[in-house]
Design an enzyme around this catalytic site. Structure first.
Site, PDB file in Angstrom:
ATOM      1  N   GLU A 162       2.559  -6.354   2.568  1.00 10.69           N
ATOM      2  CA  GLU A 162       3.875  -7.049   2.460  1.00 10.69           C
ATOM      3  C   GLU A 162       3.940  -8.294   3.333  1.00 10.69           C
ATOM      4  O   GLU A 162       3.661  -8.240   4.546  1.00 10.69           O
ATOM      5  CB  GLU A 162       4.830  -6.078   2.741  1.00 10.69           C
ATOM      6  CG  GLU A 162       4.682  -4.880   1.836  1.00 10.69           C
ATOM      7  CD  GLU A 162       5.929  -4.062   1.752  1.00 10.69           C
ATOM      8  OE1 GLU A 162       6.645  -3.501   0.845  1.00 10.69           O
ATOM      9  OE2 GLU A 162       5.937  -3.307   2.939  1.00 10.69           O
ATOM     10  N   CYS A 199      12.400  -4.415  10.355  1.00  8.00           N
ATOM     11  CA  CYS A 199      11.356  -4.032  11.046  1.00  8.00           C
ATOM     12  C   CYS A 199      11.055  -2.562  11.065  1.00  8.00           C
ATOM     13  O   CYS A 199      12.041  -1.611  11.017  1.00  8.00           O
ATOM     14  CB  CYS A 199      11.969  -4.017  12.693  1.00  8.00           C
ATOM     15  SG  CYS A 199      12.292  -5.567  13.123  1.00  8.00           S
TER      16      CYS A 199
HETATM   17  N1  SAH Z   1       2.049  -3.593  15.802  1.00 11.27           N
HETATM   18  C1  SAH Z   1       3.022  -4.711  16.525  1.00 11.27           C
HETATM   19  C2  SAH Z   1       3.578  -5.528  15.353  1.00 11.27           C
HETATM   20  C3  SAH Z   1       4.816  -4.660  14.596  1.00 11.27           C
HETATM   21  S1  SAH Z   1       6.163  -5.633  14.725  1.00 11.27           S
HETATM   22  C4  SAH Z   1       3.762  -4.136  17.297  1.00 11.27           C
HETATM   23  O1  SAH Z   1       4.036  -2.915  17.679  1.00 11.27           O
HETATM   24  O2  SAH Z   1       4.689  -4.715  18.004  1.00 11.27           O
HETATM   25  C5  SAH Z   1       7.434  -4.711  14.339  1.00 11.27           C
HETATM   26  C6  SAH Z   1       8.293  -4.267  15.353  1.00 11.27           C
HETATM   27  O3  SAH Z   1       9.365  -3.364  14.676  1.00 11.27           O
HETATM   28  C7  SAH Z   1       7.620  -3.701  16.547  1.00 11.27           C
HETATM   29  O4  SAH Z   1       8.461  -3.975  17.721  1.00 11.27           O
HETATM   30  C8  SAH Z   1       7.900  -2.163  16.120  1.00 11.27           C
HETATM   31  O5  SAH Z   1       7.822  -1.364  17.075  1.00 11.27           O
HETATM   32  C9  SAH Z   1       9.549  -2.068  15.377  1.00 11.27           C
HETATM   33  N2  SAH Z   1       9.692  -1.025  14.921  1.00 11.27           N
HETATM   34  C10 SAH Z   1       8.878  -0.202  14.240  1.00 11.27           C
HETATM   35  N3  SAH Z   1       9.487   0.656  13.518  1.00 11.27           N
HETATM   36  C11 SAH Z   1      10.836   0.440  13.624  1.00 11.27           C
HETATM   37  C12 SAH Z   1      11.985   1.042  13.011  1.00 11.27           C
HETATM   38  N4  SAH Z   1      11.948   2.165  12.343  1.00 11.27           N
HETATM   39  N5  SAH Z   1      13.252   0.450  13.418  1.00 11.27           N
HETATM   40  C13 SAH Z   1      13.270  -0.778  14.122  1.00 11.27           C
HETATM   41  N6  SAH Z   1      12.105  -1.319  14.755  1.00 11.27           N
HETATM   42  C14 SAH Z   1      11.005  -0.699  14.393  1.00 11.27           C
END
Ligand code: SAH
Length: 349
Positions: free
Chosen positions: A93, A337
């Site tokens: 996606e 996110c």
């Molecule tokens: N693997 C990388 C890229 C993902 S970015 C990383 O971990 O940074 C996506 C962002 O959204 C990251 O900061 C991740 O931790 C956050 N994220 C993941 N699940 C989420 C959720 N349920 N609610 C809000 N943010 C979330």
């Protein structure tokens, strides 16, 4: 028969060398780059100012896979989520996020994710493979096409889709060079953000790359213990080592880091967290991006109330940590996110 390389796996230098060795003029590589990255060509036939013979040769030597969009959903806030079909029918996606001041493409770097963070949907279906440079670029081309349809040129790229960008380092950086090149997509390095779960050795390697890109760290825990509970890879690269690597990165690059910090009711959004962050961030100049938890049904977490979140932000500011709350985008279509999923789960949804 060995599969042909996708032409978007080549840098401009590599394609130029290919043209020269095929007896062509070097500027043909620039023309091909412009067709693919600036004029939206999805086939060699479409490259009308190339001689027919050259188009035939390119077709013989390379693929230019469409990575077809098999589903497109538009949120109430106009965030658009794309589902792309890859050559092996893995699916990823990508998201286009228009705001008043910018148009951002959120790009995936892996099919699935290995890291299994305890709030994120991307890890729930496991990890399948790294995306190729061409597959990363194809996503950017799709979101670029959509943004141009709306007369809103793509201004920013964030590697915040499915997967861990720094776990696919070489393909990611090759793609970034083409995104950044003025013969390619032409987006300035400062408008490109890599978000990482905190792979310490890769952050050190990144400090050595001479690129002005933005780095975002998914911190989410306020000390070692709380981060262990939320992010399993913290056991390998503990909180203090991560903060130390960030201090080193800042010293080497002079570039400010953004820390992403998830707001989960009664878990991360507490006074204990404020005190601990205050201690850990002493002397660090940074931005803290507070992300309200976006609901993922498999986890039992709750999003704090608006007041709890603004109070938390204000407390951080009082402690000298510059913090802003990220506005969730595309929640209604599962594009926010942490809501992007691996293909094995997607089509069931
Ligand atoms: N693997 C990388 C890229 C993902 S970015 C990383 O971990 O940074 C996506 C962002 O959204 C990251 O900061 C991740 O931790 C956050 N994220 C993941 N699940 C989420 C959720 N349920 N609610 C809000 N943010 C979330």
């Amino acid at each position: 028969m060995t599969p042909k390389p996708d032409i978007r796996d080549l840098s401009l230098d590599e394609l130029t060398r290919h043209m020269i060795s095929a007896g062509e003029k070097p500027y043909r590589a620039v023309q091909v780059f412009e067709w693919i990255y600036q004029k939206g060509a999805w086939s060699f036939e479409a490259m009308r100012n190339l001689p027919g013979e050259l188009r035939e040769c390119l077709k013989k030597d390379f693929d230019l896979k469409p990575n077809t969009v098999v589903r497109k959903v538009v949120s109430e806030d106009k965030t658009t989520k794309f589902l792309l079909d890859l050559f092996d029918h893995e699916k990823v996606e990508s998201v286009l996020i228009p705001t008043a001041t910018r148009t951002t493409g959120c790009i995936s770097t892996q099919a699935g994710c290995k890291f299994g963070c305890k709030f994120c949907a991307s890890g729930l279906g496991g990890w399948k493979r790294n995306l190729t440079c061409a597959e990363i670029l194809a996503q950017v081309l799709h979101v670029q096409e959509e943004s141009l349809n709306h007369k809103r040129p793509l201004s920013n790229i964030v590697f915040m889709g499915t997967g861990e960008p720094l776990d696919n380092f070489d393909n990611l950086f090759k793609a970034i060079r083409t995104i950044n090149s003025d013969k390619g997509i032409g987006i300035g390095a400062r408008h490109i953000t890599i978000s990482t779960v905190g792979l310490v050795p890769k952050i050190k390697e990144l400090a050595k790359q001479n690129l002005q890109i933005e780095l975002a760290i998914s911190l989410h825990g306020y000390d070692n213990e709380s981060r262990n509970l939320l992010i399993p890879v913290n056991r390998k690269y503990p909180f203090d080592d991560l903060i130390a690597a960030c201090r080193e990165y800042f010293k080497a690059t002079k570039r400010q880091i953004t820390f992403e910090y998830i707001l989960i009711k009664d878990v991360t959004c507490t006074e204990k967290a404020v005190q601990s962050l205050k201690k850990a961030f002493k002397g660090i100049i940074c931005k803290m991006n507070l992300i309200p938890y976006n609901p993922v049904e498999e986890f039992g977490h709750k999003t704090p109330s608006g007041k709890e979140m603004t109070d938390f932000r204000d407390r951080l500011e009082e402690c000298g940590i510059h913090a802003t709350i990220r506005t969730p985008r595309g929640r209604d279509v599962g594009a926010a996110c942490g809501q992007l999923r691996h293909a094995s789960q997607l089509l069931a949804k």
